[in-house]
Design an enzyme around this catalytic site. Sequence first.
Site, short mmCIF file in Angstrom:
data_model
loop_
_atom_site.label_atom_id
_atom_site.label_comp_id
_atom_site.label_asym_id
_atom_site.label_seq_id
_atom_site.Cartn_x
_atom_site.Cartn_y
_atom_site.Cartn_z
N ARG A 92 52.45 24.25 -17.79
CA ARG A 92 53.46 23.34 -17.26
C ARG A 92 52.96 22.64 -16.01
O ARG A 92 52.23 23.24 -15.22
CB ARG A 92 54.72 24.10 -16.85
N GLY A 93 53.42 21.43 -15.84
CA GLY A 93 53.18 20.72 -14.58
C GLY A 93 54.52 20.60 -13.87
O GLY A 93 55.49 21.26 -14.26
N SER A 132 56.27 18.19 -16.36
CA SER A 132 55.73 18.08 -17.71
C SER A 132 55.52 19.46 -18.33
O SER A 132 55.40 20.45 -17.62
CB SER A 132 54.39 17.34 -17.68
N VAL A 134 53.06 21.19 -21.45
CA VAL A 134 51.96 20.90 -22.36
C VAL A 134 52.03 21.90 -23.52
O VAL A 134 52.11 23.10 -23.30
CB VAL A 134 50.59 21.00 -21.64
N ASP A 182 41.49 13.63 -7.00
CA ASP A 182 42.08 14.97 -7.07
C ASP A 182 41.17 15.93 -7.84
O ASP A 182 41.63 16.69 -8.69
CB ASP A 182 43.48 14.90 -7.70
N LYS A 197 39.28 19.14 -8.54
CA LYS A 197 39.43 20.56 -8.19
C LYS A 197 39.34 21.35 -9.49
O LYS A 197 39.50 20.79 -10.58
CB LYS A 197 40.77 20.81 -7.48
N ASN A 200 41.75 20.84 -12.34
CA ASN A 200 41.71 19.59 -13.11
C ASN A 200 40.43 19.46 -13.93
O ASN A 200 40.07 18.37 -14.36
CB ASN A 200 41.87 18.39 -12.17
N ASP A 218 43.51 14.95 -15.48
CA ASP A 218 44.49 14.60 -14.46
C ASP A 218 44.05 13.42 -13.59
O ASP A 218 43.61 13.58 -12.45
CB ASP A 218 44.82 15.82 -13.57
N THR A 235 44.58 17.26 -2.81
CA THR A 235 45.00 18.66 -2.62
C THR A 235 44.36 19.15 -1.32
O THR A 235 43.15 18.96 -1.13
CB THR A 235 44.53 19.49 -3.83
N1 LIG Z 1 44.08 19.11 -23.01
C1 LIG Z 1 44.51 20.34 -22.73
N2 LIG Z 1 44.10 21.40 -23.46
C2 LIG Z 1 44.52 22.64 -23.18
N3 LIG Z 1 45.38 22.95 -22.19
C3 LIG Z 1 45.84 21.94 -21.44
C4 LIG Z 1 45.44 20.59 -21.65
N4 LIG Z 1 46.04 19.81 -20.72
C5 LIG Z 1 46.78 20.64 -19.97
N5 LIG Z 1 46.66 21.91 -20.38
C6 LIG Z 1 47.33 23.11 -19.82
O1 LIG Z 1 48.64 22.76 -19.41
C7 LIG Z 1 48.83 23.02 -18.03
C8 LIG Z 1 49.71 21.95 -17.40
O2 LIG Z 1 49.04 20.71 -17.50
P1 LIG Z 1 49.49 19.47 -16.65
O3 LIG Z 1 48.50 18.38 -16.81
O4 LIG Z 1 50.91 19.14 -16.98
O5 LIG Z 1 49.42 20.19 -15.26
P2 LIG Z 1 49.47 19.61 -13.83
O6 LIG Z 1 48.26 18.77 -13.63
O7 LIG Z 1 49.66 20.77 -12.93
O8 LIG Z 1 50.75 18.73 -13.89
P3 LIG Z 1 51.12 17.53 -12.96
O9 LIG Z 1 50.44 16.36 -13.63
O10 LIG Z 1 52.61 17.49 -13.01
O11 LIG Z 1 50.54 17.86 -11.61
C9 LIG Z 1 47.43 23.06 -17.44
O12 LIG Z 1 47.41 23.93 -16.39
C10 LIG Z 1 46.58 23.57 -18.59
O13 LIG Z 1 46.54 24.97 -18.56
#
Ligand SMILES: Nc1ncnc2c1ncn2[C@@H]1O[C@H](COP(=O)(O)OP(=O)(O)OP(=O)(O)O)[C@@H](O)[C@H]1O
Length: 426
Positions: A42-43, A46, A48, A156, A158, A161, A174, A193
């Site tokens: 989760r973000g 969002s 996933v 960003d 890190k 990402n 990201d 960050t």
């Molecule tokens: N392409 C992918 N394949 C596998 N797992 C994914 C993928 N993209 C995201 N995830 C998983 O989903 C989680 C949440 O992804 P998301 O991009 O929503 O996180 P975030 O970058 O923390 O969100 P935000 O964009 O709100 O900051 C990630 O921590 C990761 O573990």
Amino acid sequence: MKTLNMVQDDNLDTSKDDDVLPDRDVAKEFYAKYEPKEILGRGISSTVRRCIEKETGVEYAAKIIDLSADPENKNSTLEEVRILRLVAGHPFIIHLHDVFESETFIFLVFELCKNGELFDHLTSVVALSEKKTRYIMRQLFEALDHVHGHDVVHRDLKPENILLDDQMNIKLTDFGFAHVLKRGEKLMELCGTPGYLAPEVLKANMFEDASGYGQPVDVWACGVIMYTLLVGCPPFWHRKQMVMLRNIMEGKYSFSSPEWNDVSEDSKSLIRQLLVVNPDERCSVKDALTHSFFHPKLFDQDIEPIKKDYKTASRKLSKINQLTEEFKNRPFRARKKFQFAITVVRFVVRISRLKYAHAPALTITQGRDDPYRVKILRQVIDQCAFKVYGHWVKKSEDQNRAALFENSPRTELRNLYNRMNNLSVT
Ligand SMILES: Nc1ncnc2c1ncn2[C@@H]1O[C@H](COP(=O)(O)OP(=O)(O)OP(=O)(O)O)[C@@H](O)[C@H]1O
């Protein structure tokens, strides 16, 4: 519960309100093409989910962004999509497969990275070997070279990402803070960050006459990442965030903790060139890729080639003895003398490499008095602590593995911004 009508999928874990899927009417097209599966993460706004493309059976990761909480999310997500398309086609950058847009949700369908975040991998292994760090950093710099080549700054970078596919190759992801730079454009906005922010980003927000920042901020973040991968602790961390910011602005970090004893001079040299306070003097991505850290080295190879080297070295030694004898008995011959000199130089280099590849033996007293200095014991201690406490244990004022978990960017930056405006820099 979200204000939208929700339907629950019987095959999914719906123990939390958030786990329900957006109404099928909202994104008919998405559901027509994909079968949503379990939640991967989760973000902030969002979720996933793994999903399967019905026609091909191929698995993907669908990021479902809820626009109802913040309508601004839509513009920023569409900008992220534009940048993802701009930098598409690189093996180490996440591939955006499909996009679906509705009034209240956006669905971004990405290639699936089965090994999750580099961050989670790092927390489970504590630190990476130089060989693995080299593998990851080379891919990161190659991805970044491509990104910068399209006039984009990521802002960003890190371990959270950086995703890992089933081959443990990286996929940079990201691009939510990424920006396409116009010619000569400098940015002033505070984003990223905290632990990974470059000094010029902080200065842009503290000084009226600051000149702003650009792509070198990504190079700085690579320095922070590389440091963190090698020893499992971030370089500038301090319990007081203001002190951490000062450390960043002064480029104050050290290689003094015991872990660094096992790290090569090449690694430290590259980190020193990445963590340069003045962005004009910091190395570029291309400079980093040609640094000697990325040349294959003896310490990366197995013990077999080292044994082979011993045999070769002893053969060379007999050859030197033989040539020396010949020299004593023969008149001066330039070619032979040159050959002799070359053999001696090669022999010395080989012997010094062997010495480098074999660390001095450990005594029982050293192991008993200071176990943390010993790499293998250190890894066992860290892994046990992590298993018992669920997080790494603080080691000292400026070496804190738990600090890695303190980076929650977007919300924290607002506070940071307010506090920075009150901070007087001497
Ligand atoms: N392409 C992918 N394949 C596998 N797992 C994914 C993928 N993209 C995201 N995830 C998983 O989903 C989680 C949440 O992804 P998301 O991009 O929503 O996180 P975030 O970058 O923390 O969100 P935000 O964009 O709100 O900051 C990630 O921590 C990761 O573990």
